[in-house]
Design a protein around this motif. Structure first.
Motif, PDB file in Angstrom:
ATOM      1  N   ALA A  17       0.827  -1.202   0.000  1.00  0.00           N
ATOM      2  CA  ALA A  17       0.000   0.000   0.000  1.00  0.00           C
ATOM      3  C   ALA A  17       0.861   1.252   0.000  1.00  0.00           C
ATOM      4  O   ALA A  17       2.059   1.206   0.318  1.00  0.00           O
ATOM      5  N   GLN A  18       0.230   2.374  -0.393  1.00  0.00           N
ATOM      6  CA  GLN A  18       0.893   3.685  -0.284  1.00  0.00           C
ATOM      7  C   GLN A  18       0.744   4.154   1.171  1.00  0.00           C
ATOM      8  O   GLN A  18      -0.359   4.265   1.673  1.00  0.00           O
ATOM      9  N   ILE A  19       1.825   4.418   1.772  1.00  0.00           N
ATOM     10  CA  ILE A  19       1.772   4.863   3.180  1.00  0.00           C
ATOM     11  C   ILE A  19       2.471   6.218   3.290  1.00  0.00           C
ATOM     12  O   ILE A  19       3.536   6.445   2.713  1.00  0.00           O
ATOM     13  N   TYR A  20       1.840   7.110   4.002  1.00  0.00           N
ATOM     14  CA  TYR A  20       2.388   8.467   4.122  1.00  0.00           C
ATOM     15  C   TYR A  20       3.648   8.462   4.979  1.00  0.00           C
ATOM     16  O   TYR A  20       3.678   7.934   6.084  1.00  0.00           O
ATOM     17  N   SER A  21       4.670   9.026   4.395  1.00  0.00           N
ATOM     18  CA  SER A  21       5.936   9.094   5.154  1.00  0.00           C
ATOM     19  C   SER A  21       6.090  10.518   5.672  1.00  0.00           C
ATOM     20  O   SER A  21       6.167  11.476   4.904  1.00  0.00           O
ATOM     21  N   ARG A  22       6.111  10.653   6.992  1.00  0.00           N
ATOM     22  CA  ARG A  22       6.130  11.997   7.563  1.00  0.00           C
ATOM     23  C   ARG A  22       7.464  12.680   7.311  1.00  0.00           C
ATOM     24  O   ARG A  22       7.539  13.873   7.067  1.00  0.00           O
ATOM     25  N   ASP A  23       8.530  11.889   7.293  1.00  0.00           N
ATOM     26  CA  ASP A  23       9.860  12.469   7.078  1.00  0.00           C
ATOM     27  C   ASP A  23       9.929  13.157   5.724  1.00  0.00           C
ATOM     28  O   ASP A  23      10.347  14.291   5.579  1.00  0.00           O
ATOM     29  N   LYS A  24       9.479  12.370   4.691  1.00  0.00           N
ATOM     30  CA  LYS A  24       9.638  12.889   3.336  1.00  0.00           C
ATOM     31  C   LYS A  24       8.435  13.707   2.894  1.00  0.00           C
ATOM     32  O   LYS A  24       8.494  14.406   1.883  1.00  0.00           O
ATOM     33  N   GLY A  25       7.382  13.635   3.662  1.00  0.00           N
ATOM     34  CA  GLY A  25       6.181  14.403   3.323  1.00  0.00           C
ATOM     35  C   GLY A  25       5.492  13.917   2.061  1.00  0.00           C
ATOM     36  O   GLY A  25       4.925  14.699   1.316  1.00  0.00           O
ATOM     37  N   ARG A  26       5.509  12.650   1.780  1.00  0.00           N
ATOM     38  CA  ARG A  26       4.798  12.110   0.612  1.00  0.00           C
ATOM     39  C   ARG A  26       4.420  10.645   0.877  1.00  0.00           C
ATOM     40  O   ARG A  26       4.845  10.054   1.878  1.00  0.00           O
ATOM     41  N   PHE A  27       3.659  10.152  -0.051  1.00  0.00           N
ATOM     42  CA  PHE A  27       3.265   8.744   0.067  1.00  0.00           C
ATOM     43  C   PHE A  27       4.341   7.862  -0.501  1.00  0.00           C
ATOM     44  O   PHE A  27       4.828   8.094  -1.603  1.00  0.00           O
ATOM     45  N   ASP A  28       4.720   6.871   0.242  1.00  0.00           N
ATOM     46  CA  ASP A  28       5.689   5.889  -0.258  1.00  0.00           C
ATOM     47  C   ASP A  28       4.981   4.565  -0.450  1.00  0.00           C
ATOM     48  O   ASP A  28       4.099   4.215   0.325  1.00  0.00           O
ATOM     49  N   PHE A  29       5.417   3.855  -1.465  1.00  0.00           N
ATOM     50  CA  PHE A  29       4.828   2.534  -1.676  1.00  0.00           C
ATOM     51  C   PHE A  29       5.572   1.498  -0.869  1.00  0.00           C
ATOM     52  O   PHE A  29       6.785   1.378  -0.939  1.00  0.00           O
ATOM     53  N   HIS A  30       4.810   0.808  -0.066  1.00  0.00           N
ATOM     54  CA  HIS A  30       5.396  -0.298   0.686  1.00  0.00           C
ATOM     55  C   HIS A  30       4.931  -1.592   0.067  1.00  0.00           C
ATOM     56  O   HIS A  30       3.771  -1.975   0.210  1.00  0.00           O
TER      57      HIS A  30
ATOM     58  N   ILE B  41      -1.829  -1.043  -8.227  1.00  0.00           N
ATOM     59  CA  ILE B  41      -2.152  -0.452  -6.928  1.00  0.00           C
ATOM     60  C   ILE B  41      -2.307   1.047  -7.112  1.00  0.00           C
ATOM     61  O   ILE B  41      -1.404   1.705  -7.644  1.00  0.00           O
ATOM     62  N   ASP B  42      -3.455   1.552  -6.718  1.00  0.00           N
ATOM     63  CA  ASP B  42      -3.785   2.970  -6.889  1.00  0.00           C
ATOM     64  C   ASP B  42      -3.546   3.417  -8.333  1.00  0.00           C
ATOM     65  O   ASP B  42      -2.942   4.453  -8.593  1.00  0.00           O
ATOM     66  N   GLY B  43      -3.975   2.589  -9.268  1.00  0.00           N
ATOM     67  CA  GLY B  43      -3.900   2.977 -10.671  1.00  0.00           C
ATOM     68  C   GLY B  43      -2.520   2.848 -11.273  1.00  0.00           C
ATOM     69  O   GLY B  43      -2.313   3.158 -12.445  1.00  0.00           O
ATOM     70  N   GLU B  44      -1.585   2.333 -10.544  1.00  0.00           N
ATOM     71  CA  GLU B  44      -0.231   2.216 -11.079  1.00  0.00           C
ATOM     72  C   GLU B  44       0.134   0.725 -11.179  1.00  0.00           C
ATOM     73  O   GLU B  44       0.043  -0.008 -10.200  1.00  0.00           O
TER      74      GLU B  44
END
Lengths: 662, 307
Positions: B81-94, B130-133
């Protein structure tokens, strides 16, 4: 879960059911006029029922209804008088079953049953009708049934166009088989005969004639027989076709000396045949089924070629079996014959002691008037008929009782041939001249298209034979009252004299010459049909069979037919691919098969390796050989790089050769 | 390099250190891998399904993941899933556990159809969306799914269309007496798994794979296969027959079988050996026959040699 239903149990589609119903009508209709009327009612009821069931308005017949219908139907047949086991009752029973079957024709199996029964009934129909028209009807019935067969077995829903195309194709391709069957099917007499048809009324001359009792002669347009002369035709006035000779008179009726009841007392052995001294005619006769034994000849017969037929001393000839189907024979006749055989003239002078006394006296008086000259006496009688108001009519009043002939002669004076013949015969006996009546036909219609003379039932006639100057002389008193009856054919004569007495068909024919032509053409076609189809018989082939095997008994005949059918069946099975002739197996399978024959069968699902392994356990001695065989077979069959195919095959055969059960 | 028959032999020998007495099942599993096909192991719990899958993964030095299917498993648990990464400020795919080379889907039929289909789509497409990708799965990608018999409670049976995606279905059955005895003695079992050394590299595997297409199939064998396939389509025998995909699988598996036997041509014996595994989960009888019985019936009825 969908449940599997075998094809035969599947319900039929509505269009198919409609076709089946239509076909049922087509099959039953030709029979309708032979059946009890109420069976027609059954047909109508059953059809209505079926129509409603088909459309879902009613439920299919429950078992009790079927049982009740069958019982009532069979009881009805009994009530209609079809009690004994005859062809008629069998057919009626079959038709009843056929009609009642429609109470349950909803599944494919029932439909197939209906169709097969329809085919069977088509065959039955041919027993009743073997005219060209009957054949056409039968073909229509066949077509209808093949159409139904198509409707039932087709995968898709029924379409008329395709159905017709298919059935016509099917019938068309059956024609060669039909022709082969027609040409080669052994028609052996004991079996290959149309079953004795008790229903058919006897037609033609009977063995007994009581003129006064016949008030209205049936004016039947149907043919009695057809004659084709080898050479010249005799003149019209000579067309007296002789059938029965009625020599015994009891005061009212004339009877034949030789009749079917006293058959056992007929003279045995070879009988002297009359010698022809006049013009000789050779001809072929095809006689329609008359249910009698008597054959007809141009007056006078000199020889006849028909099975076991002999010319009896009174100039008639009978066949051994009665004519229950059309029959062909050859005969010769002469205008004058020398009857050396006759020696019982007193029989022909016998009269009862009393009755018709007035006529007796009248005759004696005339005889004395001409001074006992027999010929002059006959002329005098005929003159009386000519000069006094005697009438020829087909609708005379009844003359009954002991004085019937006298009543005719002095009373109404209206009658037809038998009345006049009877009167003349009686008067001749009264003065001691031997006399007898001859029954047969007079005249006929010559058909130029087919070069034959057609004699119809309506042309039945009776005349007199008198023993004058040591031979039998034909005297026709009818010629005296209605001379044209002898010269013209009956249609023309009646048309001139008495148009209202003509049968309907003849009346129409006379009215339209086009019809006349068509009628001649139709008669000609029927004649050809009889010659070519009904009486087809390869006599030479038959003779060959008989000369090798002697006379054929029914069992042998049945055997021949069975053999014929088997041969035909095998050929058909082979043509349709049901039967495959054993082919030579290619290697390595041929070797494997040999192995199987020696060691025991291989199961279908067993591979070569499994099989040989199993056999190696059974026969450990052969294990090694089997192993090599297996490898070789597997290589040949599945590993396709065999460069030396032939040598591998030889090797395989050598390997298989010594393997056997140990 | 050894030929495939020798390799197969070695493989069976190695597996025996963990599971004993299952040589034919091992061979079939191995064939499925060779043919790029997914494997369905159907059997009772505790007969060694998971052990077999793990052993194979290890021996073939494949990246290995395991998902235990349960009724509350969600597609995201499989795919990632795409999980929000607070450090990088974006969604990362796990990435989920599916991003692997050998996936063991344990007790597949315990999950809901939604979760099942997430896996089954990946099996067919070899990629996940996943999420259209669309994301491609690593190659090779194998799924070994295990399944409890459907009569057991708490199972969601796989639909026919999804069963067809499994190349082979095999069952292991109870071990024989000797094997079970050694298991009890502790000579066998998953504890020995770690001792196993990988025996084939990915390149070696690829080399063997490409040999399969070259295995010859004579007309006689092809005819036999066609007769078998045709028989399964006879409505009197089967309600659901073998699909063309199934027929193709039968032929491919037979080729691989021939190779593992050291032959470069197919024999009916090969076809018969793989037929239950190929057809067992794909066909259904008119009467509710056990699939094993049905398959046996088809094999018995069809003549090996042209009739």
């Amino acid at each position: 879960m969908n449940h599997y239903v075998p094809p035969m149990q599947r319900a039929l589609m509505l269009p198919t059911l409609k076709v089946l119903m239509l076909v049922q009508w087509v099959v039953v209709l030709p029979f309708l006029r032979y059946l009890p009327v109420w069976l027609g009612g059954v047909l109508a009821l059953v059809m209505v029922w079926r129509w409603r069931v088909m459309h879902g308005d009613m439920r299919p017949a429950p078992l009790w209804l079927k049982v009740v219908s069958v019982s009532v139907g069979v009881a009805g047949l009994f009530a209609s008088g079809l009690t004994s086991y005859t062809l008629d009752s069998a057919v009626a029973l079959c038709l009843l079953g056929y009609l009642l079957k429609s109470l349950e024709v909803l599944r494919r199996r029932d439909a197939i049953f209906q169709i097969y029964l329809g085919f069977f009934l088509t065959g039955v129909y041919l027993l009743y009708h073997y005219s060209p028209l009957g054949a056409l009807t039968a073909i229509a019935m066949l077509l209808a049934n093949t159409l139904a067969l198509h409707a039932v077995t087709a995968d898709r829903s029924f379409e008329w166009r395709r159905g017709l195309k298919y059935s016509l194709g099917l019938l068309g391709s059956a024609i060669p088989i039909m022709v082969i069957g027609f040409l080669f099917f052994p028609r052996l007499p004991p079996l290959w005969t149309i079953p004795n048809d008790q229903r058919g009324a006897k037609t033609g001359m009977t063995d007994e004639l009581t003129p006064g009792n016949v008030a209205n002669l049936a004016r039947d347009n149907s043919p009695a027989f057809r004659v084709r002369f080898d050479g010249e035709r005799p003149p019209r006035s000579q067309w007296y076709w002789r059938g029965s000779t009625l020599g015994a008179f009891d005061g009212q009726s004339w009877r034949a000396f030789y009749n079917e009841q006293n058959r056992r007392q007929w003279p045995r052995g070879r009988l002297p045949e009359p010698t022809g001294v006049g013009d000789r005619y050779d001809y072929t006769v095809i006689i329609e089924a008359s249910q009698q034994h008597w054959l007809y000849f141009l007056d006078w017969p000199t020889s006849v070629q028909a099975d076991n037929a002999r010319i009896l001393p009174d100039g008639r000839a009978a066949r051994q079996e009665s004519l229950n189907q059309a029959y062909r024979y050859r005969a010769s006749s002469s205008t004058r014959v020398d009857w050396s055989g006759e020696n019982a003239l007193d029989w022909y002078r016998a009269l009862p002691n009393s009755g018709n006394d007035r006529l007796r006296a009248w005759a004696r008086q005339r005889y004395d008037a001409v001074g006992g000259d027999e010929t002059a006496f006959v002329d005098a009688v005929l003159d009386t008929i000519r000069s006094e108001p005697f009438f020829y009519t087909l609708q005379p009043p009844l003359y009954q009782g002991n004085n019937s002939i006298s009543d005719f002669w002095f009373g109404d004076r209206r009658g037809f041939c038998s009345h006049y013949a009877s009167a003349l015969g009686f008067m001749a006996r009264a003065v001691g001249i031997p006399s007898r009546l001859v029954g047969g036909y007079l005249g006929g219609v010559y058909n130029p298209n087919g070069d034959f003379v057609q004699v119809r039932q309506m042309e039945a006639h009776v005349w007199v034979e008198l023993w004058l100057n040591d031979r039998w002389v034909r005297v026709d008193p009818t010629a005296a009252v209605a001379p044209n009856r002898v010269e013209l054919n009956l249609d023309d004569w009646l048309g001139e004299e008495n148009p209202s007495e003509l049968p309907m068909g003849s009346r129409v024919r006379r009215g339209l010459s086009m019809f006349n032509q068509a009628g001649l053409w139709w008669d000609s076609m029927q004649y050809q049909w009889q010659v070519l189809v009904l009486n087809y018989q390869d006599d030479s082939a038959m003779g060959l069979v008989e000369s090798h095997l002697g006379r054929i008994n029914p069992w042998q005949a049945a055997g021949f037919m069975a053999a014929f059918l088997v041969v035909l069946g095998v050929i058909m099975a082979w043509l349709t691919g049901l039967l495959r002739l054993p082919r030579r197996l290619p290697e390595p399978w041929a070797s494997l098969r040999r192995l199987e024959k020696r060691l025991g069968e291989r199961e279908p699902g067993e591979t070569v390796r499994h099989y040989t392994r199993r056999k190696a356990q059974e026969y450990p001695d052969q294990a090694e050989a089997l192993m090599s065989v297996t490898t070789l077979i597997e290589n040949m069959a599945y590993n396709q790089d065999q460069h030396s195919k032939k040598s591998t095959e030889t090797r395989l055969r050598h390997l298989v050769q010594p393997i056997k059960k140990t | 390099m050894h030929d495939l028959a020798t390799v197969t032999h070695h493989l069976q020998k190695r597996v025996r250190q963990v599971i004993s007495g299952k040589d034919e099942a091992v061979r079939l599993a191995w064939i499925a891998l060779l043919c790029d096909g997914h494997l369905l192991l159907e059997d009772l719990p505790g007969v060694g399904k998971t052990s077999l899958a793990q052993t194979l993964g290890r021996l073939l030095s494949m990246e290995y993941q395991r998902i235990q299917f349960t009724s509350d498993l969600l597609p995201a648990d499989i795919l990632g899933a795409q999980i929000y990464s607070r450090d990088k400020g974006r969604f990362d795919f796990h990435p989920g556990p599916i991003f692997t080379q050998l996936l063991l889907a344990d007790e597949l039929n315990r999950a809901t159809p939604k979760a099942q289909s997430a896996l089954l789509e990946a099996m067919e497409e070899r990629q996940v969306t996943i999420d259209g990708e669309a994301r491609t799965l690593p190659a090779p990608f194998y799924v070994i799914a295990t399944q409890n018999p459907q009569s057991q409670s708490g199972t969601y049976p796989l639909p026919e269309s999804q069963l067809d995606r499994f190349f082979l279905r095999i069952s292991l059955g109870y071990p024989d007496v000797n094997s079970e005895k050694s298991l009890l003695k502790g000579e066998l079992g998953r504890t020995h798994l770690l001792d196993l050394k990988p025996m084939l590299s990915a390149e070696q595997l690829a080399f063997y794979k490409q040999q399969i297409a070259d295995v010859k199939a004579s007309e006689a064998v092809l005819d036999y296969v066609m007769r078998l396939v045709h028989k399964t389509r006879d409505p009197q025998v089967c309600r659901l027959g073998l699909s063309p995909r199934g027929a193709l699988a039968l032929m491919t598996a037979s080729r691989a079988m021939a190779l593992t036997e050291g032959r470069n041509y197919v024999m009916p014996d090969d076809v018969q050996a793989v037929f239950p595994a190929v057809a067992g989960h794909r066909i259904q009888g008119q009467r509710s026959l056990d699939s094993e019985v049905l398959v046996r019936q088809v094999l018995d009825d069809v003549d090996v040699i042209a009739a």
